[in-house]
Design a protein around this motif. Sequence first.
Motif, short mmCIF file in Angstrom:
data_model
loop_
_atom_site.label_atom_id
_atom_site.label_comp_id
_atom_site.label_asym_id
_atom_site.label_seq_id
_atom_site.Cartn_x
_atom_site.Cartn_y
_atom_site.Cartn_z
N GLN A 291 1.06 -1.15 -0.42
CA GLN A 291 -0.02 -0.09 -0.10
C GLN A 291 0.41 1.60 0.12
OE1 GLN A 291 -2.49 -0.39 3.18
NE2 GLN A 291 -4.33 -2.15 2.48
N GLN A 292 2.53 0.83 0.29
CA GLN A 292 3.01 2.72 0.34
C GLN A 292 3.42 2.66 -0.92
OE1 GLN A 292 5.45 1.88 3.51
NE2 GLN A 292 4.29 2.48 5.55
N SER A 293 4.00 3.52 -1.21
CA SER A 293 4.77 4.04 -2.87
C SER A 293 6.28 4.09 -1.96
CB SER A 293 4.47 5.44 -2.69
OG SER A 293 3.36 6.08 -3.13
N ALA A 294 7.07 3.28 -3.24
CA ALA A 294 8.78 3.46 -2.98
C ALA A 294 8.96 4.97 -2.99
CB ALA A 294 9.17 2.48 -4.37
N PRO A 295 10.24 4.57 -1.57
CA PRO A 295 10.40 5.99 -1.51
C PRO A 295 11.25 6.37 -2.63
CG PRO A 295 11.68 4.22 -0.15
CD PRO A 295 11.38 3.28 -0.83
N GLU A 296 11.60 7.62 -3.24
CA GLU A 296 11.30 8.75 -4.48
C GLU A 296 13.28 8.34 -4.60
OE1 GLU A 296 10.85 10.55 -7.48
OE2 GLU A 296 9.17 10.41 -5.90
N THR A 297 13.90 7.93 -3.73
CA THR A 297 15.29 7.90 -4.39
C THR A 297 15.60 6.67 -5.01
OG1 THR A 297 15.75 6.95 -2.17
CG2 THR A 297 16.27 9.19 -2.36
N LEU A 298 14.26 5.90 -4.41
CA LEU A 298 14.24 3.91 -4.98
C LEU A 298 13.60 4.25 -6.29
CD1 LEU A 298 14.64 1.11 -4.98
CD2 LEU A 298 12.66 0.99 -3.71
N ARG A 299 12.73 4.87 -6.53
CA ARG A 299 11.87 5.39 -7.92
C ARG A 299 13.11 5.48 -8.84
NH1 ARG A 299 6.01 6.09 -7.49
NH2 ARG A 299 6.52 7.85 -9.03
N THR A 300 13.61 6.83 -8.54
CA THR A 300 14.67 7.14 -9.24
C THR A 300 16.09 6.35 -10.12
OG1 THR A 300 14.42 9.84 -7.96
CG2 THR A 300 16.67 9.36 -9.71
#
Length: 87
Positions: A60-69
Motif C-alpha cells: 500500500q505504500q509508495s516506494a521512496p523517491e530515491t528508489l524510484r529514481t
Amino acid sequence: MEPDANECEQLRQVFFQYADNELSTELHMRFKRHAENCPHCTDALDAEQHLRLLLRRCCQQSAPETLRTQVITRIRQTHIRVERWQD
C-alpha cells in the motif's frame, strides 16, 4: 461426488483468469461449481485469494523517491544499451 480430473486440468489452464473474474459468465459458473465440489481446486483458489490479500496489504505504500529514481535510471540505461546493441 468425486471431482472431475479433466475439469481440474481445465481450471488450472485458466486459473488466473478465473481468479481475476476474466472468464465468460458461463465458464466462470462452470468452474465455480467444480471448485465448490473439489477440495484441491478450492484449496488452490483459497491460497491465491489469501496471497492477493497479503500483497494488497503489504504494497500500500509508495516506494521512496530515491528508489524510484534509481529504478527509472537503470531502466533507461538498459534501454539505451539494448538500442545500441541492435544497431
